[in-house]
Enzyme design. Sequence first.
Site, PDB file in Angstrom:
ATOM      1  N   TYR A 107       0.851  -1.193   0.000  1.00  0.00           N
ATOM      2  CA  TYR A 107       0.000   0.000   0.000  1.00  0.00           C
ATOM      3  C   TYR A 107       0.888   1.245   0.000  1.00  0.00           C
ATOM      4  O   TYR A 107       1.706   1.427   0.901  1.00  0.00           O
ATOM      5  CB  TYR A 107      -0.903   0.018   1.232  1.00  0.00           C
ATOM      6  N   GLN A 167     -11.218   0.399   1.238  1.00  0.00           N
ATOM      7  CA  GLN A 167     -11.601  -0.503   0.151  1.00  0.00           C
ATOM      8  C   GLN A 167     -10.390  -1.223  -0.443  1.00  0.00           C
ATOM      9  O   GLN A 167     -10.500  -2.380  -0.869  1.00  0.00           O
ATOM     10  CB  GLN A 167     -12.394   0.236  -0.923  1.00  0.00           C
ATOM     11  N   ASN A 190      -2.935   6.189   6.649  1.00  0.00           N
ATOM     12  CA  ASN A 190      -3.580   7.040   7.649  1.00  0.00           C
ATOM     13  C   ASN A 190      -4.336   6.178   8.667  1.00  0.00           C
ATOM     14  O   ASN A 190      -4.234   4.947   8.672  1.00  0.00           O
ATOM     15  CB  ASN A 190      -4.506   8.061   6.973  1.00  0.00           C
ATOM     16  N   SER A 213       3.704  10.023  11.622  1.00  0.00           N
ATOM     17  CA  SER A 213       5.147  10.063  11.837  1.00  0.00           C
ATOM     18  C   SER A 213       5.499  10.778  13.137  1.00  0.00           C
ATOM     19  O   SER A 213       4.732  11.571  13.672  1.00  0.00           O
ATOM     20  CB  SER A 213       5.808  10.780  10.664  1.00  0.00           C
ATOM     21  N   GLN A 235       9.614  16.275  10.026  1.00  0.00           N
ATOM     22  CA  GLN A 235       8.646  15.275  10.454  1.00  0.00           C
ATOM     23  C   GLN A 235       7.254  15.860  10.590  1.00  0.00           C
ATOM     24  O   GLN A 235       6.257  15.232  10.238  1.00  0.00           O
ATOM     25  CB  GLN A 235       9.081  14.665  11.794  1.00  0.00           C
ATOM     26  N   HIS A 238       4.678  15.971   7.612  1.00  0.00           N
ATOM     27  CA  HIS A 238       4.070  14.750   7.078  1.00  0.00           C
ATOM     28  C   HIS A 238       2.556  14.740   7.252  1.00  0.00           C
ATOM     29  O   HIS A 238       1.814  14.351   6.348  1.00  0.00           O
ATOM     30  CB  HIS A 238       4.644  13.522   7.783  1.00  0.00           C
ATOM     31  N   GLU A 302       9.491   6.613  16.640  1.00  0.00           N
ATOM     32  CA  GLU A 302       9.787   6.094  15.299  1.00  0.00           C
ATOM     33  C   GLU A 302      11.227   6.451  14.929  1.00  0.00           C
ATOM     34  O   GLU A 302      12.004   5.606  14.508  1.00  0.00           O
ATOM     35  CB  GLU A 302       8.808   6.708  14.314  1.00  0.00           C
ATOM     36  N   HIS A 303      11.573   7.735  15.052  1.00  0.00           N
ATOM     37  CA  HIS A 303      12.914   8.233  14.732  1.00  0.00           C
ATOM     38  C   HIS A 303      13.543   8.885  15.957  1.00  0.00           C
ATOM     39  O   HIS A 303      12.852   9.544  16.732  1.00  0.00           O
ATOM     40  CB  HIS A 303      12.858   9.294  13.626  1.00  0.00           C
ATOM     41  N   ASP A 335      15.642   9.085   5.107  1.00  0.00           N
ATOM     42  CA  ASP A 335      14.327   8.751   4.552  1.00  0.00           C
ATOM     43  C   ASP A 335      14.409   8.315   3.096  1.00  0.00           C
ATOM     44  O   ASP A 335      13.500   7.645   2.601  1.00  0.00           O
ATOM     45  CB  ASP A 335      13.405   9.970   4.640  1.00  0.00           C
ATOM     46  N   GLU A 389      -1.844 -33.877  31.586  1.00  0.00           N
ATOM     47  CA  GLU A 389      -2.689 -32.872  30.934  1.00  0.00           C
ATOM     48  C   GLU A 389      -4.088 -33.398  30.634  1.00  0.00           C
ATOM     49  O   GLU A 389      -4.962 -32.646  30.236  1.00  0.00           O
ATOM     50  CB  GLU A 389      -2.034 -32.396  29.638  1.00  0.00           C
TER      51      GLU A 389
END
Length: 407
Positions: A107, A167, A190, A213, A235, A238, A302-303, A335, A389
């Site tokens: 994606y 979708q 997103n 981000s 950042q 974004h 993240e960073h 990046d 068991e």
Amino acid sequence: MGAQEIVNRKILRSLERIRTWGDREVRRMCARFDHYTIDKENHILYTDKEKFVGISKSFKIATRLSIKRIANFHNQQKKIYKSWLYRDKEKNIIGQMLSVIQNVAIYIPCGKAVYISTLLMCFITARIAGVKNIYVMSPINYNRNIHFLYTARKLGIRKIYNIGGIQGIGAFAFGTKLFPKVDKIIGPGNYYVNESKKIISSICGIDILAGPSEIVVLTDGYFSALCIAYDAMAQAEHDINAKVHILSDNMQFLYVVRRYLKDMWIKNPRAYILAQSLRNLSIVKVQDISGAIKLINNIAPEHLEIVCNRRVDISLIKNCGSIFIDQHTPEGVCDYCVGCNHVIPTQERARYSSPLGVYSFLKYTNITRLNFTGFRKLAYNAMELSKREGLYAHFKCISKRLVLSNY
């Protein structure tokens, strides 16, 4: 019921309708949300039919360099992962067989920016891992960017599925007549994309949930405050939900960085995003480096940029997606063309997950072969455990074989 829960229920209902009605529901959602009609002719964009006019020489050079460096990095990564077997004292064979996931959908977001670099990161990594069928989806109708399509063609991608959002995730997770069912879906997105991936994760593999981000900048104030401010904005531009944390034991330096940010964001072409994302800005005065590291491990960013004149022991940083060390390593370069992957866990998920890598497309299968001696030695132990068991069939499948083996 909160607003977020209402949204989540709508996403779930949309995915259930896609599962039930297939392409019919996909068409309805594309018409409603993306304002175009999906059919057999236009659900795929063929890159070999495009005319790449106006692509600059500098962009072609930059693309070639990025492809080369990303491939080099992930080829190094691939060397670590292998099938393995060993023999124990009884000469039983035990180990694991490595195999590659066969069908993967990538994606690529295409709303607020043209994510050429994400296409490079995801596709090259999957190809190096050895994935047989790689399907690329992106709501390309939003931004039919010639540089994005050129990069796709350069990578050997002939088809881009013209779909995105809920979708897109649903179509590839469940499979329809127009969209093939895949084993795993990767790539950032997103809130709607990430929530959709979470919902379908019980029937289709997903990578990490990447986005929005975030970055932590740790600095002692010895380097340019202007550059640190630009690192923060890199950042923040974004997404409106991006998060920026700047940590330092130099209060005066933090004041200067804040002043630069206040003066500069309005001049940025993406000021409409920065106006909201910089509300999430966190500027923190720390007592010392050890205190900063504790805070970083709690944030699990993240960073992380470390721009310090003093030595920082990065082995103490346990929760972070990607670390950039020294003033010559801005996150902006990493990046694009350093080689390490920029699809990285966000929102504290670095506590338990890793950046996208070759390993994201690999899986292991346990392999066992017992000989008579090994079976007989282990059988009585297994029978004892199965008996405790209360699993009668387990006990009998061992004991009967043991009797037959003694003849």
